[in-house]
Write a protein that holds these residues in place. Structure first.
Motif, PDB file in Angstrom:
ATOM      1  N   UNK A  47      54.220  10.522  74.383  1.00 15.19           N
ATOM      2  CA  UNK A  47      52.809  10.909  74.468  1.00 15.19           C
ATOM      3  C   UNK A  47      52.630  12.408  74.318  1.00 15.19           C
ATOM      4  N   UNK A  48      53.547  13.174  74.882  1.00 16.25           N
ATOM      5  CA  UNK A  48      53.481  14.632  74.742  1.00 16.25           C
ATOM      6  C   UNK A  48      53.739  15.030  73.288  1.00 16.25           C
ATOM      7  N   UNK A  49      54.675  14.349  72.641  1.00 16.16           N
ATOM      8  CA  UNK A  49      54.978  14.641  71.240  1.00 16.16           C
ATOM      9  C   UNK A  49      53.772  14.348  70.343  1.00 16.16           C
ATOM     10  N   UNK A  50      53.063  13.258  70.630  1.00 13.68           N
ATOM     11  CA  UNK A  50      51.863  12.943  69.851  1.00 13.68           C
ATOM     12  C   UNK A  50      50.800  14.025  70.007  1.00 13.68           C
ATOM     13  N   UNK A  51      50.646  14.533  71.240  1.00 19.66           N
ATOM     14  CA  UNK A  51      49.678  15.602  71.476  1.00 19.66           C
ATOM     15  C   UNK A  51      50.070  16.879  70.738  1.00 19.66           C
ATOM     16  N   UNK A  52      51.355  17.212  70.775  1.00 20.46           N
ATOM     17  CA  UNK A  52      51.834  18.418  70.096  1.00 20.46           C
ATOM     18  C   UNK A  52      51.579  18.300  68.590  1.00 20.46           C
ATOM     19  N   UNK A  53      51.870  17.143  68.031  1.00 21.17           N
ATOM     20  CA  UNK A  53      51.677  16.957  66.590  1.00 21.17           C
ATOM     21  C   UNK A  53      50.200  16.952  66.211  1.00 21.17           C
ATOM     22  N   UNK A  54      49.366  16.364  67.067  1.00 15.91           N
ATOM     23  CA  UNK A  54      47.942  16.274  66.759  1.00 15.91           C
ATOM     24  C   UNK A  54      47.312  17.667  66.673  1.00 15.91           C
ATOM     25  N   UNK A  55      47.737  18.588  67.536  1.00 16.40           N
ATOM     26  CA  UNK A  55      47.098  19.910  67.581  1.00 16.40           C
ATOM     27  C   UNK A  55      47.913  20.986  66.880  1.00 16.40           C
ATOM     28  N   UNK A  56      48.942  20.608  66.154  1.00 14.90           N
ATOM     29  CA  UNK A  56      49.734  21.571  65.396  1.00 14.90           C
ATOM     30  C   UNK A  56      49.004  21.919  64.093  1.00 14.90           C
ATOM     31  N   UNK A  57      48.981  23.183  63.708  1.00 14.82           N
ATOM     32  CA  UNK A  57      48.293  23.568  62.469  1.00 14.82           C
ATOM     33  C   UNK A  57      49.096  23.265  61.207  1.00 14.82           C
ATOM     34  N   UNK A  58      50.345  22.863  61.344  1.00 17.72           N
ATOM     35  CA  UNK A  58      51.199  22.642  60.177  1.00 17.72           C
ATOM     36  C   UNK A  58      50.809  21.360  59.451  1.00 17.72           C
ATOM     37  N   UNK A  59      50.889  21.390  58.126  1.00 17.27           N
ATOM     38  CA  UNK A  59      50.500  20.248  57.307  1.00 17.27           C
ATOM     39  C   UNK A  59      51.467  19.085  57.492  1.00 17.27           C
TER      40      UNK A  59
END
Length: 134
Positions: A47-59
């Protein structure tokens, strides 16, 4: 194939059946850029990984998020009746390998040409539960 090799191959095959993973081939992003995203989530709780990926600016994080959701769905398919929230699911490993390279030419001054290499990659993401580790 000898008996020893066949027995070892069968053990490896059985071990792979227990693992929940998702693969994404020929992603049109360079492996170096995808590895930056993979390093962000490696070993993290799902769940933390999903949050990190969702708000990451990288394409590349958009594709990695979709791949992680696929790996979670594969895990749910194998472990019917078990909730993801109760199982302490985490990203066990993320492998980013180089894929095919499209080679192009760009015109350069004085009749020369510069090479352009459009790289792609293959991503394999493995998820596992903390209970199976103990």
């Amino acid at each position: 194939m000898g008996a020893r090799k066949r027995i070892r191959a069968e053990k490896i095959k059985e071990a792979k059946k227990q693992v929940s993973f998702a693969k994404l081939n020929n992603v049109p992003t360079s492996p170096r850029k995808m590895r930056l995203v993979a390093d962000m989530i490696r070993g993290m709780e799902v769940n933390k990984a999903l949050d990190v990926l969702r708000f990451s600016p990288k394409e590349a994080s958009n594709r990695m998020e979709k791949l992680l959701r696929s790996a979670i769905a594969n895990w749910e398919q194998k472990n019917e009746g078990v909730r993801v929230e109760d199982s302490n699911l985490f990203v066990k490993e993320v492998m980013v390998d180089s894929g095919r390279v499209l080679k192009r030419l760009r015109p350069a001054p004085q009749g020369r040409a510069y090479r352009i290499r459009k790289r792609s990659n293959h991503v394999t993401l493995v998820v596992d539960s903390k209970e199976t580790q103990n």
